[in-house]
Design an enzyme around this catalytic site. Structure first.
Site, mmCIF file in Angstrom:
data_model
loop_
_atom_site.group_PDB
_atom_site.id
_atom_site.type_symbol
_atom_site.label_atom_id
_atom_site.label_comp_id
_atom_site.label_asym_id
_atom_site.label_seq_id
_atom_site.Cartn_x
_atom_site.Cartn_y
_atom_site.Cartn_z
ATOM 1 N N THR A 36 0.746 -1.192 -0.062
ATOM 2 C CA THR A 36 -0.034 0.326 0.261
ATOM 3 C C THR A 36 0.550 1.111 0.069
ATOM 4 O O THR A 36 0.451 2.509 -0.513
ATOM 5 C CB THR A 36 -0.716 -0.524 1.689
ATOM 6 O OG1 THR A 36 0.019 -0.227 2.337
ATOM 7 C CG2 THR A 36 -1.751 -0.904 1.420
ATOM 8 N N GLY A 37 1.550 1.135 0.659
ATOM 9 C CA GLY A 37 3.430 2.510 0.378
ATOM 10 C C GLY A 37 3.517 3.075 -1.309
ATOM 11 O O GLY A 37 2.874 1.714 -2.271
ATOM 12 N N ALA A 118 3.341 1.202 16.148
ATOM 13 C CA ALA A 118 1.931 2.074 15.763
ATOM 14 C C ALA A 118 0.953 1.403 16.004
ATOM 15 O O ALA A 118 0.484 0.765 14.685
ATOM 16 C CB ALA A 118 2.529 2.536 14.116
ATOM 17 N N TYR A 149 -7.888 -6.299 11.349
ATOM 18 C CA TYR A 149 -7.010 -4.548 11.711
ATOM 19 C C TYR A 149 -7.360 -4.580 13.142
ATOM 20 O O TYR A 149 -6.332 -4.936 13.828
ATOM 21 C CB TYR A 149 -7.343 -3.855 10.824
ATOM 22 C CG TYR A 149 -6.609 -2.269 10.879
ATOM 23 C CD1 TYR A 149 -5.600 -2.278 10.459
ATOM 24 C CD2 TYR A 149 -7.127 -1.760 11.709
ATOM 25 C CE1 TYR A 149 -4.329 -1.403 10.740
ATOM 26 C CE2 TYR A 149 -6.496 0.034 11.560
ATOM 27 C CZ TYR A 149 -5.079 -0.044 11.364
ATOM 28 O OH TYR A 149 -3.961 0.485 11.434
ATOM 29 N N TYR A 163 7.621 -8.188 24.701
ATOM 30 C CA TYR A 163 8.885 -8.408 24.695
ATOM 31 C C TYR A 163 9.957 -7.678 25.357
ATOM 32 O O TYR A 163 10.685 -7.696 26.102
ATOM 33 C CB TYR A 163 9.140 -8.519 23.211
ATOM 34 C CG TYR A 163 9.326 -8.731 22.012
ATOM 35 C CD1 TYR A 163 8.436 -9.706 21.936
ATOM 36 C CD2 TYR A 163 11.296 -9.401 22.084
ATOM 37 C CE1 TYR A 163 8.754 -10.923 20.935
ATOM 38 C CE2 TYR A 163 11.310 -10.254 20.691
ATOM 39 C CZ TYR A 163 10.480 -10.892 20.493
ATOM 40 O OH TYR A 163 10.428 -11.976 19.579
#
Ligand code: UDP
Length: 326
Positions: A36-37, A118, A149, A163
């Site tokens: 999509t970039g 993000a 999503y 993590y």
């Protein structure tokens, strides 16, 4: 010179983040699969020395990280994010915040780099608490059309804190609310591109439902400023980054028609499944921990969009189709 890696660097927010890091004197590497970039988003950054690597973070880490060197900061901005994409590539969206994000966390662990994930206001789903505060756990349909999503980002947050807890990785989580500005894909299907592309081609604006649902829109430069401040802070837990100025979809439609002089008015389409009825960030945590709040008004931001979408259309002589849901 400090070094940053921006995954999803050719995307809308990622490319603006690359520019801001270059402004701060960072050596920046952008990695992007270009699903999509768009490479053209990085044209000016590349002229200033940015290194671009076309690769998918879902591929094994060794395949793409070999020659990249050591980073101080890793930003994971990689994921398709438009509801139109949710129908087209749900599995890719799920794996990108799972396998892809895990690869970046491993890189951060190996290199003792800071890493920022993000995340999104979508973790709150169709929220029953308004405005949305970070302590709210959300109201997400795990099998709905948006779940690829929403659940991917919820899993990504869980993996990020794991993590941190298990390996002591320096992690950050930004919950990004609706953001707009130049370099959005004009055929991305979201409200701002759709309304400008329709208005500038004298078409009626596609308002879903009655247009009473609300969103709160943050201009991209404000958002990027908040993301960088969060990376430099010591906040391990999620921080909402967004503009609390709430507007209905109908108000946005009228503003775009007035700004563009579009006389074609509106056409109402069915409200998509699980479309959140309201969304507005509580940004008290960002204000107190980061000393951040947005500065750009909606009026100024929309004016910049007008210039941008006009130029996108003039570069597309056959016109642009604004994809609608349903
Ligand atoms: N929307 C709309 N028409 C469009 C695109 C979006 O009415 O052509 C509405 C959509 O129903 C939602 C809001 O605008 O309530 C924001 O949608 P967008 O896809 O931009 O982002 P979301 O916040 O839903 O992820």
């Amino acid at each position: 010179m400090p070094r940053a890696l921006v995954a999803g660097g050719a995307g809308f927010i990622g490319s603006h983040l690359c520019d801001a890091l270059l402004d701060q004197g960072f050596e920046v590497t952008a990695i992007d699969s270009l699903v999509t970039g768009r490479e053209k988003n990085l044209e000016s950054a590349r002229a200033r020395g940015l290194k671009f690597v076309r690769a998918d973070i879902n591929s094994p880490l060794k395949e793409w990280s070999r020659d990249l060197g050591k980073f101080d900061e890793i930003y994971n901005m990689a994921s398709p994010a438009s509801p139109v994409d949710f129908a087209k590539m749900p599995i890719f969206i799920l794996t990108t915040s799972a396998d892809g994000h895990r690869h970046l966390l491993e890189l951060a662990r190996e290199q003792k780099a800071r890493i920022l994930f993000a995340s999104t206001s979508e973790v709150y789903g169709d929220p029953l608490v308004h405005p949305q505060v970070e302590t709210y756990f959300g109201n997400v349909n795990p099998i709905g059309h948006r779940s690829c999503y929403d659940e991917a980002k919820r899993f990504g947050e869980a993996l990020t804190v794991a993590y941190h807890r298990e390996f002591g990785v320096e992690t950050r989580i930004a919950r990004i609310f609706n953001t707009y500005g130049s370099r959005m894909r004009p055929d991305d299907g979201r409200i701002i591109p759709n309304f400008f592309i329709q208005a500038l081609q004298n078409q009626p604006l596609s308002v879903y439902g009655e247009g009473k649902q609300t969103r709160s829109f943050c201009f991209v430069t404000d958002l990027v400023d908040g993301i960088i401040k969060l990376m430099r802070s010591s906040e391990k837990f999620p921080v909402n980054i967004g503009n609390p100025l709430e507007r209905t979809v109908m108000e946005i439609a009228l503003a775009v028609n007035s700004l563009t002089g579009n006389k074609a008015s509106l056409r109402h389409l069915a409200l998509p499944e699980n479309d959140p009825k309201q969304r507005k960030p509580d940004i008290a945590r960002a204000e107190s921990v980061l000393g951040w709040k947005p500065k750009v008004s909606l009026e100024d931001g929309l004016r910049e969009c007008l210039t941008y979408f006009r130029s996108e259309l003039s570069a597309s002589p056959d016109g642009i189709v604004a994809p609608t849901l349903g």
